[in-house]
Design a protein around this motif. Structure first.
Motif, PDB file in Angstrom:
ATOM      1  N   SER A 101       0.833  -1.192   0.000  1.00  0.00           N
ATOM      2  CA  SER A 101       0.000   0.000   0.000  1.00  0.00           C
ATOM      3  C   SER A 101       0.872   1.248   0.000  1.00  0.00           C
ATOM      4  O   SER A 101       0.565   2.231  -0.672  1.00  0.00           O
ATOM      5  CB  SER A 101      -0.949   0.008   1.201  1.00  0.00           C
ATOM      6  N   THR A 102       1.984   1.213   0.733  1.00  0.00           N
ATOM      7  CA  THR A 102       2.910   2.340   0.770  1.00  0.00           C
ATOM      8  C   THR A 102       3.560   2.529  -0.593  1.00  0.00           C
ATOM      9  O   THR A 102       3.685   3.652  -1.083  1.00  0.00           O
ATOM     10  CB  THR A 102       4.004   2.103   1.834  1.00  0.00           C
ATOM     11  N   GLU A 103       3.954   1.420  -1.221  1.00  0.00           N
ATOM     12  CA  GLU A 103       4.554   1.508  -2.566  1.00  0.00           C
ATOM     13  C   GLU A 103       3.560   2.068  -3.570  1.00  0.00           C
ATOM     14  O   GLU A 103       3.921   2.875  -4.422  1.00  0.00           O
ATOM     15  CB  GLU A 103       5.039   0.133  -3.023  1.00  0.00           C
ATOM     16  N   ASP A 104       2.297   1.619  -3.511  1.00  0.00           N
ATOM     17  CA  ASP A 104       1.264   2.133  -4.417  1.00  0.00           C
ATOM     18  C   ASP A 104       1.135   3.643  -4.266  1.00  0.00           C
ATOM     19  O   ASP A 104       1.081   4.385  -5.250  1.00  0.00           O
ATOM     20  CB  ASP A 104      -0.100   1.489  -4.120  1.00  0.00           C
ATOM     21  N   ALA A 105       1.049   4.100  -3.005  1.00  0.00           N
ATOM     22  CA  ALA A 105       0.871   5.532  -2.741  1.00  0.00           C
ATOM     23  C   ALA A 105       2.084   6.318  -3.216  1.00  0.00           C
ATOM     24  O   ALA A 105       1.946   7.387  -3.816  1.00  0.00           O
ATOM     25  CB  ALA A 105       0.640   5.760  -1.244  1.00  0.00           C
ATOM     26  N   THR A 106       3.281   5.787  -2.972  1.00  0.00           N
ATOM     27  CA  THR A 106       4.513   6.460  -3.398  1.00  0.00           C
ATOM     28  C   THR A 106       4.579   6.561  -4.914  1.00  0.00           C
ATOM     29  O   THR A 106       4.894   7.620  -5.464  1.00  0.00           O
ATOM     30  CB  THR A 106       5.754   5.689  -2.881  1.00  0.00           C
ATOM     31  N   LEU A 107       4.246   5.457  -5.586  1.00  0.00           N
ATOM     32  CA  LEU A 107       4.282   5.447  -7.050  1.00  0.00           C
ATOM     33  C   LEU A 107       3.259   6.425  -7.621  1.00  0.00           C
ATOM     34  O   LEU A 107       3.557   7.154  -8.569  1.00  0.00           O
ATOM     35  CB  LEU A 107       4.018   4.037  -7.578  1.00  0.00           C
ATOM     36  N   ALA A 108       2.075   6.454  -7.030  1.00  0.00           N
ATOM     37  CA  ALA A 108       1.028   7.380  -7.502  1.00  0.00           C
ATOM     38  C   ALA A 108       1.508   8.831  -7.384  1.00  0.00           C
ATOM     39  O   ALA A 108       1.305   9.644  -8.281  1.00  0.00           O
ATOM     40  CB  ALA A 108      -0.257   7.178  -6.710  1.00  0.00           C
ATOM     41  N   LYS A 109       2.195   9.145  -6.269  1.00  0.00           N
ATOM     42  CA  LYS A 109       2.725  10.507  -6.077  1.00  0.00           C
ATOM     43  C   LYS A 109       3.809  10.820  -7.104  1.00  0.00           C
ATOM     44  O   LYS A 109       3.868  11.926  -7.645  1.00  0.00           O
ATOM     45  CB  LYS A 109       3.289  10.660  -4.661  1.00  0.00           C
ATOM     46  N   GLU A 110       4.687   9.838  -7.367  1.00  0.00           N
ATOM     47  CA  GLU A 110       5.757  10.042  -8.352  1.00  0.00           C
ATOM     48  C   GLU A 110       5.172  10.269  -9.746  1.00  0.00           C
ATOM     49  O   GLU A 110       5.641  11.135 -10.492  1.00  0.00           O
ATOM     50  CB  GLU A 110       6.692   8.837  -8.364  1.00  0.00           C
ATOM     51  N   LEU A 111       4.148   9.469 -10.089  1.00  0.00           N
ATOM     52  CA  LEU A 111       3.495   9.626 -11.401  1.00  0.00           C
ATOM     53  C   LEU A 111       2.878  11.014 -11.530  1.00  0.00           C
ATOM     54  O   LEU A 111       3.015  11.681 -12.558  1.00  0.00           O
ATOM     55  CB  LEU A 111       2.398   8.569 -11.573  1.00  0.00           C
ATOM     56  N   GLU A 112       2.196  11.434 -10.473  1.00  0.00           N
ATOM     57  CA  GLU A 112       1.538  12.745 -10.488  1.00  0.00           C
ATOM     58  C   GLU A 112       2.558  13.867 -10.621  1.00  0.00           C
ATOM     59  O   GLU A 112       2.383  14.797 -11.422  1.00  0.00           O
ATOM     60  CB  GLU A 112       0.724  12.918  -9.202  1.00  0.00           C
ATOM     61  N   ALA A 113       3.648  13.777  -9.861  1.00  0.00           N
ATOM     62  CA  ALA A 113       4.690  14.810  -9.915  1.00  0.00           C
ATOM     63  C   ALA A 113       5.332  14.863 -11.298  1.00  0.00           C
ATOM     64  O   ALA A 113       5.575  15.953 -11.845  1.00  0.00           O
ATOM     65  CB  ALA A 113       5.747  14.541  -8.847  1.00  0.00           C
ATOM     66  N   LEU A 114       5.606  13.700 -11.871  1.00  0.00           N
ATOM     67  CA  LEU A 114       6.213  13.628 -13.201  1.00  0.00           C
ATOM     68  C   LEU A 114       5.299  14.244 -14.253  1.00  0.00           C
ATOM     69  O   LEU A 114       5.740  15.029 -15.095  1.00  0.00           O
ATOM     70  CB  LEU A 114       6.512  12.164 -13.555  1.00  0.00           C
ATOM     71  N   LEU A 115       4.012  13.917 -14.172  1.00  0.00           N
ATOM     72  CA  LEU A 115       3.049  14.461 -15.134  1.00  0.00           C
ATOM     73  C   LEU A 115       2.942  15.979 -14.999  1.00  0.00           C
ATOM     74  O   LEU A 115       2.905  16.703 -16.000  1.00  0.00           O
ATOM     75  CB  LEU A 115       1.677  13.807 -14.930  1.00  0.00           C
ATOM     76  N   HIS A 116       2.924  16.474 -13.758  1.00  0.00           N
ATOM     77  CA  HIS A 116       2.847  17.927 -13.550  1.00  0.00           C
ATOM     78  C   HIS A 116       4.077  18.639 -14.114  1.00  0.00           C
ATOM     79  O   HIS A 116       3.958  19.726 -14.691  1.00  0.00           O
ATOM     80  CB  HIS A 116       2.658  18.254 -12.065  1.00  0.00           C
ATOM     81  N   ARG A 117       5.245  18.009 -13.962  1.00  0.00           N
ATOM     82  CA  ARG A 117       6.464  18.613 -14.535  1.00  0.00           C
ATOM     83  C   ARG A 117       6.359  18.662 -16.061  1.00  0.00           C
ATOM     84  O   ARG A 117       6.751  19.652 -16.686  1.00  0.00           O
ATOM     85  CB  ARG A 117       7.707  17.825 -14.112  1.00  0.00           C
ATOM     86  N   ALA A 118       5.830  17.584 -16.647  1.00  0.00           N
ATOM     87  CA  ALA A 118       5.673  17.535 -18.110  1.00  0.00           C
ATOM     88  C   ALA A 118       4.720  18.634 -18.578  1.00  0.00           C
ATOM     89  O   ALA A 118       4.974  19.319 -19.581  1.00  0.00           O
ATOM     90  CB  ALA A 118       5.148  16.161 -18.533  1.00  0.00           C
ATOM     91  N   ILE A 119       3.628  18.821 -17.845  1.00  0.00           N
ATOM     92  CA  ILE A 119       2.635  19.846 -18.215  1.00  0.00           C
ATOM     93  C   ILE A 119       3.213  21.244 -18.046  1.00  0.00           C
ATOM     94  O   ILE A 119       2.980  22.132 -18.875  1.00  0.00           O
ATOM     95  CB  ILE A 119       1.342  19.676 -17.377  1.00  0.00           C
ATOM     96  N   ASP A 120       3.989  21.441 -16.971  1.00  0.00           N
ATOM     97  CA  ASP A 120       4.593  22.759 -16.715  1.00  0.00           C
ATOM     98  C   ASP A 120       5.558  23.174 -17.820  1.00  0.00           C
ATOM     99  O   ASP A 120       5.817  24.369 -18.003  1.00  0.00           O
ATOM    100  CB  ASP A 120       5.340  22.751 -15.369  1.00  0.00           C
ATOM    101  N   HIS A 121       6.110  22.195 -18.578  1.00  0.00           N
ATOM    102  CA  HIS A 121       7.039  22.505 -19.665  1.00  0.00           C
ATOM    103  C   HIS A 121       6.320  22.909 -20.967  1.00  0.00           C
ATOM    104  O   HIS A 121       6.978  23.305 -21.924  1.00  0.00           O
ATOM    105  CB  HIS A 121       7.957  21.303 -19.936  1.00  0.00           C
ATOM    106  N   LEU A 122       5.005  22.784 -20.999  1.00  0.00           N
ATOM    107  CA  LEU A 122       4.271  23.145 -22.218  1.00  0.00           C
ATOM    108  C   LEU A 122       4.201  24.662 -22.381  1.00  0.00           C
ATOM    109  O   LEU A 122       4.140  25.386 -21.390  1.00  0.00           O
ATOM    110  CB  LEU A 122       2.833  22.601 -22.148  1.00  0.00           C
ATOM    111  N   PRO A 123       4.176  25.139 -23.642  1.00  0.00           N
ATOM    112  CA  PRO A 123       3.951  26.569 -23.874  1.00  0.00           C
ATOM    113  C   PRO A 123       2.585  26.986 -23.311  1.00  0.00           C
ATOM    114  O   PRO A 123       1.686  26.145 -23.175  1.00  0.00           O
ATOM    115  CB  PRO A 123       3.958  26.695 -25.406  1.00  0.00           C
ATOM    116  N   GLY A 124       2.439  28.285 -23.020  1.00  0.00           N
ATOM    117  CA  GLY A 124       1.262  28.802 -22.328  1.00  0.00           C
ATOM    118  C   GLY A 124      -0.094  28.312 -22.796  1.00  0.00           C
ATOM    119  O   GLY A 124      -0.880  27.755 -22.020  1.00  0.00           O
ATOM    120  N   GLN A 125      -0.392  28.518 -24.096  1.00  0.00           N
ATOM    121  CA  GLN A 125      -1.728  28.175 -24.595  1.00  0.00           C
ATOM    122  C   GLN A 125      -1.940  26.657 -24.620  1.00  0.00           C
ATOM    123  O   GLN A 125      -3.021  26.174 -24.298  1.00  0.00           O
ATOM    124  CB  GLN A 125      -1.931  28.772 -26.008  1.00  0.00           C
ATOM    125  N   GLN A 126      -0.910  25.916 -24.984  1.00  0.00           N
ATOM    126  CA  GLN A 126      -1.005  24.446 -24.969  1.00  0.00           C
ATOM    127  C   GLN A 126      -1.292  23.957 -23.559  1.00  0.00           C
ATOM    128  O   GLN A 126      -2.104  23.051 -23.351  1.00  0.00           O
ATOM    129  CB  GLN A 126       0.310  23.821 -25.455  1.00  0.00           C
TER     130      GLN A 126
END
Length: 197
Positions: A110-135
């Motif tokens: 359960s701890t690994e699941d929660a940790t992985l979910a947080k890592e996935l979310e953080a990675l996705l947010h970083r990817a989105i933050d790199h997009l140009p403004g309108q995109q």
């Protein structure tokens, strides 16, 4: 009874040895099966998609023990059913969530699941933050808030065609970022993104 096929056996052995490249093949092959089963049980597209995500996150977390599975479809079927039933229990009995989902001995997973979910979310947010403004605006409104192209066009005062172009470019950029910066977790994130086209 389902006879384990050679390709299924090969996927499970490779994945248990840490070969992340087969995860995408396994995901592409089985996520429609898991989704349709979850949809029949829940009668809800968003919940069924969440269940698919949970199933494949658990597959990834438990990959080292996958070689012991003798019937992959039955294993996925059982895991899907358990996750759906646990989800129903969770909505009905919030205070018993931990006991229902994580009986004694499963705290590590359960701890690994929660940790992985947080890592996935953080990675996705970083990817989105790199997009140009309108995109970035189009992607957030469409993928994270669930707005349709017409609604995004109206909100941003741009044409539906422009929204479509921004979304296509944003999805491509996010996938490229995940592939380049995510390692094995990036591969998992790319597979899960397919659920939310």
């Amino acid at each position: 009874m389902h006879e384990q096929t050679d390709i299924e056996r090969e996927w499970l052995i490779k994945l248990s040895r840490g070969d992340g490249s087969v995860f995408r093949e396994l995901f592409d092959h089985y996520h429609p099966f898991v989704y349709s089963f979850a949809l029949r049980m829940t009668e809800s597209d968003p919940i069924a998609k969440d269940v698919v995500q949970d199933v494949f996150v658990k597959i990834w977390v438990n990959r080292e023990s996958l070689h012991a599975i003798e019937n992959l479809p039955a294993y996925l079927n059982r895991m899907t059913r358990n996750l759906v039933l646990n989800g129903m229990k969770r909505r009905a009995h919030e205070e018993s969530l931990i006991r229902d989902l994580f009986p004694a001995g499963n705290e590590r997973n359960s701890t690994e699941d929660a940790t992985l979910a947080k890592e996935l979310e953080a990675l996705l947010h970083r990817a989105i933050d790199h997009l140009p403004g309108q995109q970035q605006k189009v992607y957030r409104l469409g993928r994270m808030k669930g707005l349709k192209h017409e609604d995004i066009a109206e909100q941003l005062q741009i044409s539906r065609e422009t929204v479509k172009k921004h979304m296509m470019a944003a999805v491509r950029s996010v996938k490229d970022y995940l592939q380049e910066h995510g390692g094995p977790i990036g591969l998992l994130a790319i597979c899960l993104l397919k659920l939310y086209r």
